[in-house]
Design an enzyme around this catalytic site. Structure first.
Site, PDB file in Angstrom:
ATOM      1  N   GLU A  57      33.774 -11.511  13.230  1.00 56.45           N
ATOM      2  CA  GLU A  57      34.555 -12.449  14.049  1.00 56.45           C
ATOM      3  C   GLU A  57      35.129 -11.752  15.282  1.00 56.45           C
ATOM      4  O   GLU A  57      35.138 -12.306  16.380  1.00 56.45           O
ATOM      5  CB  GLU A  57      35.671 -13.076  13.204  1.00 56.45           C
ATOM      6  CG  GLU A  57      35.106 -13.992  12.147  1.00 56.45           C
ATOM      7  CD  GLU A  57      36.133 -14.438  11.120  1.00 56.45           C
ATOM      8  OE1 GLU A  57      36.100 -15.615  10.743  1.00 56.45           O
ATOM      9  OE2 GLU A  57      36.944 -13.598  10.689  1.00 56.45           O
ATOM     10  N   LEU A 105      54.663  25.469  19.521  1.00 54.88           N
ATOM     11  CA  LEU A 105      55.831  25.510  18.645  1.00 54.88           C
ATOM     12  C   LEU A 105      55.920  26.862  17.963  1.00 54.88           C
ATOM     13  O   LEU A 105      54.908  27.495  17.670  1.00 54.88           O
ATOM     14  CB  LEU A 105      55.708  24.430  17.564  1.00 54.88           C
ATOM     15  CG  LEU A 105      55.724  22.980  18.033  1.00 54.88           C
ATOM     16  CD1 LEU A 105      55.380  22.050  16.878  1.00 54.88           C
ATOM     17  CD2 LEU A 105      57.095  22.625  18.593  1.00 54.88           C
ATOM     18  N   GLU A 135      58.288  15.296  10.744  1.00 48.41           N
ATOM     19  CA  GLU A 135      57.040  14.517  10.778  1.00 48.41           C
ATOM     20  C   GLU A 135      55.850  15.446  10.551  1.00 48.41           C
ATOM     21  O   GLU A 135      56.003  16.674  10.650  1.00 48.41           O
ATOM     22  CB  GLU A 135      56.919  13.814  12.139  1.00 48.41           C
ATOM     23  CG  GLU A 135      56.721  14.788  13.271  1.00 48.41           C
ATOM     24  CD  GLU A 135      57.225  14.296  14.632  1.00 48.41           C
ATOM     25  OE1 GLU A 135      58.242  13.587  14.687  1.00 48.41           O
ATOM     26  OE2 GLU A 135      56.582  14.668  15.620  1.00 48.41           O
ATOM     27  N   ASP A 139      46.509  18.121  12.689  1.00 45.56           N
ATOM     28  CA  ASP A 139      45.641  19.248  12.976  1.00 45.56           C
ATOM     29  C   ASP A 139      44.404  18.776  13.736  1.00 45.56           C
ATOM     30  O   ASP A 139      43.353  18.531  13.160  1.00 45.56           O
ATOM     31  CB  ASP A 139      45.236  19.910  11.648  1.00 45.56           C
ATOM     32  CG  ASP A 139      44.677  21.292  11.861  1.00 45.56           C
ATOM     33  OD1 ASP A 139      44.766  21.801  12.992  1.00 45.56           O
ATOM     34  OD2 ASP A 139      44.150  21.867  10.895  1.00 45.56           O
ATOM     35  N   ARG A 158      45.066  19.846  26.400  1.00 44.02           N
ATOM     36  CA  ARG A 158      46.191  20.756  26.609  1.00 44.02           C
ATOM     37  C   ARG A 158      45.841  21.860  27.608  1.00 44.02           C
ATOM     38  O   ARG A 158      46.664  22.236  28.431  1.00 44.02           O
ATOM     39  CB  ARG A 158      46.595  21.370  25.264  1.00 44.02           C
ATOM     40  CG  ARG A 158      47.701  22.378  25.384  1.00 44.02           C
ATOM     41  CD  ARG A 158      48.122  22.916  24.042  1.00 44.02           C
ATOM     42  NE  ARG A 158      49.313  23.717  24.179  1.00 44.02           N
ATOM     43  CZ  ARG A 158      49.328  24.994  24.543  1.00 44.02           C
ATOM     44  NH1 ARG A 158      48.202  25.600  24.811  1.00 44.02           N
ATOM     45  NH2 ARG A 158      50.465  25.656  24.650  1.00 44.02           N
ATOM     46  N   TYR A 248      53.370  11.766  19.480  1.00 40.94           N
ATOM     47  CA  TYR A 248      54.596  12.210  18.824  1.00 40.94           C
ATOM     48  C   TYR A 248      55.672  12.732  19.770  1.00 40.94           C
ATOM     49  O   TYR A 248      56.653  13.306  19.318  1.00 40.94           O
ATOM     50  CB  TYR A 248      54.275  13.288  17.783  1.00 40.94           C
ATOM     51  CG  TYR A 248      53.305  14.347  18.279  1.00 40.94           C
ATOM     52  CD1 TYR A 248      53.650  15.212  19.300  1.00 40.94           C
ATOM     53  CD2 TYR A 248      52.032  14.458  17.721  1.00 40.94           C
ATOM     54  CE1 TYR A 248      52.775  16.167  19.760  1.00 40.94           C
ATOM     55  CE2 TYR A 248      51.138  15.419  18.167  1.00 40.94           C
ATOM     56  CZ  TYR A 248      51.513  16.275  19.194  1.00 40.94           C
ATOM     57  OH  TYR A 248      50.636  17.215  19.649  1.00 40.94           O
ATOM     58  N   LYS A 320      62.244  18.603  14.211  1.00 39.71           N
ATOM     59  CA  LYS A 320      62.802  18.516  15.562  1.00 39.71           C
ATOM     60  C   LYS A 320      64.273  18.099  15.484  1.00 39.71           C
ATOM     61  O   LYS A 320      64.615  17.216  14.698  1.00 39.71           O
ATOM     62  CB  LYS A 320      62.032  17.462  16.382  1.00 39.71           C
ATOM     63  CG  LYS A 320      60.553  17.803  16.548  1.00 39.71           C
ATOM     64  CD  LYS A 320      59.750  16.685  17.198  1.00 39.71           C
ATOM     65  CE  LYS A 320      58.297  17.110  17.326  1.00 39.71           C
ATOM     66  NZ  LYS A 320      57.397  16.038  17.757  1.00 39.71           N
ATOM     67  N   CYS A 438       8.252  31.455   2.183  1.00 39.07           N
ATOM     68  CA  CYS A 438       9.129  30.685   1.290  1.00 39.07           C
ATOM     69  C   CYS A 438       9.560  31.549   0.105  1.00 39.07           C
ATOM     70  O   CYS A 438       8.716  32.126  -0.581  1.00 39.07           O
ATOM     71  CB  CYS A 438       8.402  29.439   0.799  1.00 39.07           C
ATOM     72  SG  CYS A 438       9.315  28.548  -0.473  1.00 39.07           S
ATOM     73  N   CYS A 441       7.728  29.627  -3.140  1.00 40.87           N
ATOM     74  CA  CYS A 441       6.275  29.538  -3.342  1.00 40.87           C
ATOM     75  C   CYS A 441       5.511  30.514  -2.452  1.00 40.87           C
ATOM     76  O   CYS A 441       4.284  30.551  -2.487  1.00 40.87           O
ATOM     77  CB  CYS A 441       5.794  28.110  -3.115  1.00 40.87           C
ATOM     78  SG  CYS A 441       5.802  27.652  -1.371  1.00 40.87           S
ATOM     79  N   CYS A 456       9.501  25.256   4.635  1.00 46.48           N
ATOM     80  CA  CYS A 456       8.309  25.503   3.836  1.00 46.48           C
ATOM     81  C   CYS A 456       7.554  24.178   3.878  1.00 46.48           C
ATOM     82  O   CYS A 456       8.118  23.133   3.536  1.00 46.48           O
ATOM     83  CB  CYS A 456       8.750  25.837   2.411  1.00 46.48           C
ATOM     84  SG  CYS A 456       7.423  25.717   1.220  1.00 46.48           S
ATOM     85  N   CYS A 461       5.523  22.753  -3.224  1.00 45.74           N
ATOM     86  CA  CYS A 461       6.443  23.863  -3.508  1.00 45.74           C
ATOM     87  C   CYS A 461       7.411  23.420  -4.620  1.00 45.74           C
ATOM     88  O   CYS A 461       8.091  22.397  -4.483  1.00 45.74           O
ATOM     89  CB  CYS A 461       7.218  24.228  -2.242  1.00 45.74           C
ATOM     90  SG  CYS A 461       8.578  25.373  -2.542  1.00 45.74           S
TER      91      CYS A 461
HETATM   92  S1  IVH Z   1      55.716  18.612  19.196  1.00 41.36           S
HETATM   93  C1  IVH Z   1      57.574  20.349  22.895  1.00 41.36           C
HETATM   94  N1  IVH Z   1      54.836  17.324  17.088  1.00 41.36           N
HETATM   95  O1  IVH Z   1      51.110  21.551  17.269  1.00 41.36           O
HETATM   96  C2  IVH Z   1      57.018  19.706  21.694  1.00 41.36           C
HETATM   97  N2  IVH Z   1      53.434  19.001  18.037  1.00 41.36           N
HETATM   98  O2  IVH Z   1      51.681  24.525  17.542  1.00 41.36           O
HETATM   99  C3  IVH Z   1      55.609  20.033  21.502  1.00 41.36           C
HETATM  100  N3  IVH Z   1      51.260  19.223  16.905  1.00 41.36           N
HETATM  101  O3  IVH Z   1      50.686  22.042  20.701  1.00 41.36           O
HETATM  102  C4  IVH Z   1      54.899  19.631  20.323  1.00 41.36           C
HETATM  103  N4  IVH Z   1      51.591  17.650  15.401  1.00 41.36           N
HETATM  104  O4  IVH Z   1      49.337  20.167  19.559  1.00 41.36           O
HETATM  105  C5  IVH Z   1      54.573  18.294  17.991  1.00 41.36           C
HETATM  106  N5  IVH Z   1      54.187  16.069  15.249  1.00 41.36           N
HETATM  107  C6  IVH Z   1      53.923  17.023  16.157  1.00 41.36           C
HETATM  108  C7  IVH Z   1      52.701  17.718  16.162  1.00 41.36           C
HETATM  109  C8  IVH Z   1      52.499  18.716  17.121  1.00 41.36           C
HETATM  110  C9  IVH Z   1      50.727  18.551  15.871  1.00 41.36           C
HETATM  111  C10 IVH Z   1      50.571  20.319  17.621  1.00 41.36           C
HETATM  112  C11 IVH Z   1      50.659  20.239  19.115  1.00 41.36           C
HETATM  113  C12 IVH Z   1      51.263  21.528  19.550  1.00 41.36           C
HETATM  114  C13 IVH Z   1      51.023  22.406  18.382  1.00 41.36           C
HETATM  115  C14 IVH Z   1      52.076  23.480  18.318  1.00 41.36           C
END
Ligand code: IVH
Length: 701
Positions: A57, A105, A135, A139, A158, A248, A320, A438, A441, A456, A461
């Protein structure tokens, strides 16, 4: 973003638009409503993960917008849902400067580190308790997005933190990144936000499977896959990888004339909530605010325990300081903010030694080198051998026997060698020499020009024969339970099984004499084998293990013919006209059906009772006109048995659901329909119809 009232309104609008669409009465006046409906359903799908309409849809509405825009190009707007699709290749990615440098960080690894962080924060602010927002640390690959006057104007990687690559076109392929967002309703004119691009574990595994099927080198982990995809030149290829994005951090904003800083932007949690409200995927559900570091540590541990259950990879948590005013007071070093810290989960990387390389022969004859490692624990499992894919991969990573290697196990993903550590070499390491023949065989190995894999090509085989049988009986193929890899190998070695048809001609009396085979397990095996005779054609096609033919292609192929032997006569051109079948796949299918031995094997299977006919096609009347539609039957139907009605819906391409939900398109009601009907009445996208109407839909009346 959408409250229950606006959700209902969008649903009503959707029903109306779909009705108009089906009667061909949509006009260019509907363009705004269509776009608004599409944005609403994209948000349900990509942000909330809770779609309210069938994909089919959605596609109908999308196509309607495309058509109106094609006929009236002046109506195209840069944030129309159709404008994600890019044409042509990106030439290069210009370097752009971030509005605010992207700092990284500082890391912490345990409770002591977090207590230190808290102590310093208290010193710097002069407070006795601090409020933190916690939070996940996603990755993937980090990005920055710039919105001006509510429109996405730029997306960048970045890079070195100060400058990155402008990858806007690829970022627009990510459906969880809105093309426009009403920042103006918060008084904001220009905004820069930070986030992370990811590929979820499932899509990553699918993507790697596809690479492997094509004899290409799989990617080491979802992080590399996501970051790499951002820099791909073909945006359509980028779109296929199904990237997702979390945002974030608001790193910069300018206010519209006469506007004041909105209250949301005075705390970090407030800014996450604002982003969520604007339709972004921020960690709104995952984040938590705590006073004091004790509760923060507890939450980090809780989250680590759930790490494997998440659909995407996280490598830690980010803590944070919640008040922006305090953040400003604390400031930053040249590398990272003093108001935030990453709490890294237990490493899933480890170093070990590469002891030797063995070579395995797969069902298509591909020879895969496998590194034997000094056993090492990574993220809770002991790893002692890892596939190293092919000769090129070995060269690329410069692997040598005796090397120290860094390995990684990303979630449930198969462990990979990230790199060798040449600095620690002693001079005793040995080059890895790929065999010319191989290992099973002894016949000469071949490599096709554009491929990385040595093969192979002796189809007799023993290694290939066994692997083909293992694939044939496997779960996604003929699904013969109790016939695991070990049994196939054992029966083959004992001479009880020599080829695929042999699966249906086992001498159970001889098997009974083998150690470990009780009457019960033989009975189970026998009945699983007999049951598999009835498997539908698409499973058989997949089970044959034709190169490049995965489950989806097998379904396409099964749908295209009345009998499997129709492929003996089909031309390469006709094959390529089928959905998603390119020259390579078509060539492989053609090759398979031109081989006399394969045809003989299939004839033998047909004599043994296997299904070479496309049964579904036999009962389908006018073809699959219900593709993508969902059905549920309730109550006593006047003429049809419920199971027959369900089979009819399925034979026409429909799908049967087990309960009433927003995913349901049709509830077919008979006499004495109960709670399902009541529930369906409350969801206004469910169409409630009678048996007669159902028969009409499938063209039986
Ligand atoms: S805050 C000034 N929040 O981790 C604040 N970073 O090792 C900057 N990353 O370069 C980052 N999850 O790519 C922040 N919830 C999160 C994140 C986060 C992943 C990454 C980000 C940063 C790297 C730092």
């Amino acid at each position: 973003m959408y409250n229950s009232e606006s959700t209902r309104e969008q649903q009503r609008l959707t029903t109306e638009l779909l009705k108009k669409q089906s009667t061909g009465s949509l006009t260019k006046k509907d363009i705004d409503s269509l776009r608004s409906a599409l944005r609403f359903h994209e948000h349900r799908y990509y942000i909330l993960n809770d779609p309210l309409i069938a994909d089919y849809e959605y596609d109908q509405l999308y196509k309607a917008v495309e058509k109106i825009e094609q006929e009236n190009p002046s109506l195209i707007s840069s944030d129309s849902p159709t404008q994600r699709v890019a044409k042509g290749l990106t030439k290069d990615f210009p370097t752009v400067q971030h509005l605010v440098p992207m700092l990284s960080l500082d890391n912490s690894y345990n409770a002591d580190d977090l207590n230190d962080f808290d102590r310093k924060a208290k010193e710097l602010t002069g407070l006795s308790t601090i409020e933190y927002c916690v939070e996940p640390k996603f990755d993937g690959g980090s990005i920055s997005l710039v919105y001006e006057n509510d429109l996405l104007t730029r997306g960048a990687t970045r890079g070195n933190g100060v400058e990155g690559d402008e990858v806007t076109t690829n970022i627009k392929q990510i459906r969880s990144v809105p093309l426009s967002a009403k920042f103006s309703s918060y008084g904001l004119q220009q905004v820069e936000i930070r986030g992370e691009v990811l590929i979820n574990k499932n899509n990553f595994a699918l993507y790697n499977e596809k690479l492997a099927e094509q004899g290409l080198t799989p990617l080491a982990n979802p992080r590399n896959a996501a970051a790499g995809t951002l820099r791909i030149k073909d945006p359509n290829e980028a779109a296929k990888r199904n990237l997702e994005a979390f945002v974030y951090h608001v790193s910069y904003f300018s206010l519209a004339k006469g506007k004041k800083i909105p209250a949301e932007l005075t705390t970090h949690s407030g800014s996450l909530a604002m982003l969520w409200e604007l339709g972004f995927r921020s960690p709104q559900k995952e984040k938590k605010v705590f006073r004091g570091i004790g509760a923060v540590i507890k939450y980090c541990n809780e989250f680590e325990a759930k790490r494997d259950d998440l659909p995407y990879e996280i490598d830690g948590m980010v803590i944070k300081v919640n008040e922006i005013e305090l953040q400003d007071k604390m400031g930053m070093t040249s590398h990272h903010p003093r108001w935030a810290i990453a709490y890294k989960f237990k490493a899933r990387q480890a170093t070990t030694q590469l002891l030797d390389v063995e070579y395995q022969v797969g069902r298509t004859g591909a020879v895969t080198p496998v590194a034997k490692l000094k056993p090492v624990a990574v993220g809770g499992v002991t790893v002692s051998s890892i596939s190293i894919h092919n000769e090129e991969y070995i060269k690329e990573k410069d692997l040598r026997i005796g090397d120290a290697v860094l390995i990684e196990r990303a979630g449930d993903v198969i462990p990979q060698i990230v790199k060798s550590l040449p600095d620690t070499r002693t001079g005793k390491e040995k080059k890895i020499v790929f065999p010319a023949t191989c290992p099973v065989c002894n016949s000469k190995l071949f490599k096709e020009e554009e491929e990385a894999v040595w093969r192979c090509i002796n189809i007799e085989c023993p290694a290939q024969v066994v692997e083909r049988i293992i694939h044939f009986v496997s779960k996604d193929a003929m699904d013969i339970r109790g016939f695991g890899d070990a049994n196939v190998r054992k029966f083959y070695e004992l001479g009880l099984l020599k080829d695929i048809p042999g699966v249906y001609q086992l001498d159970y009396a001889k098997i009974a004499k083998q150690e470990g085979f009780k009457e019960r397990s033989i009975e189970n095996l026998k009945s699983a084998i007999e049951k598999s005779i009835q498997q539908p054609l698409h499973r058989l096609i997949y089970a044959l293990g034709i190169r490049f033919v995965g489950e989806t292609t097998a379904k396409t192929l099964a749908q295209a013919v009345n009998h499997l032997f129709d492929f003996k006569k089909i031309s390469l051109e006709d094959l390529q006209n089928l959905e998603d079948i390119g020259p390579k796949v078509a060539g492989s299918i053609h090759h398979f059906f031109s081989n006399k031995n394969n045809i003989e094997m299939l004839e033998q299977l047909e004599r043994l009772g296997l299904q070479l006919k496309n049964q579904k096609k036999e009962h389908t009347a006018a073809g699959s006109n219900l593709q993508g539609q969902t059905f549920l039957f309730t109550g006593t139907l006047p003429t049809l048995k419920r199971s027959d009605a369900e089979a009819m819906a399925e034979a026409n391409g429909g799908q049967i659901l087990s309960g009433v939900s927003t995913k349901l398109n049709y509830l077919v009601v008979g006499e004495d329909a109960g709670s399902k009907l009541e529930k369906a009445k409350k969801i206004n996208t469910v169409r409630i119809i009678s048996e007669a109407e159902f028969l009409q839909i499938i063209g039986k009346k």
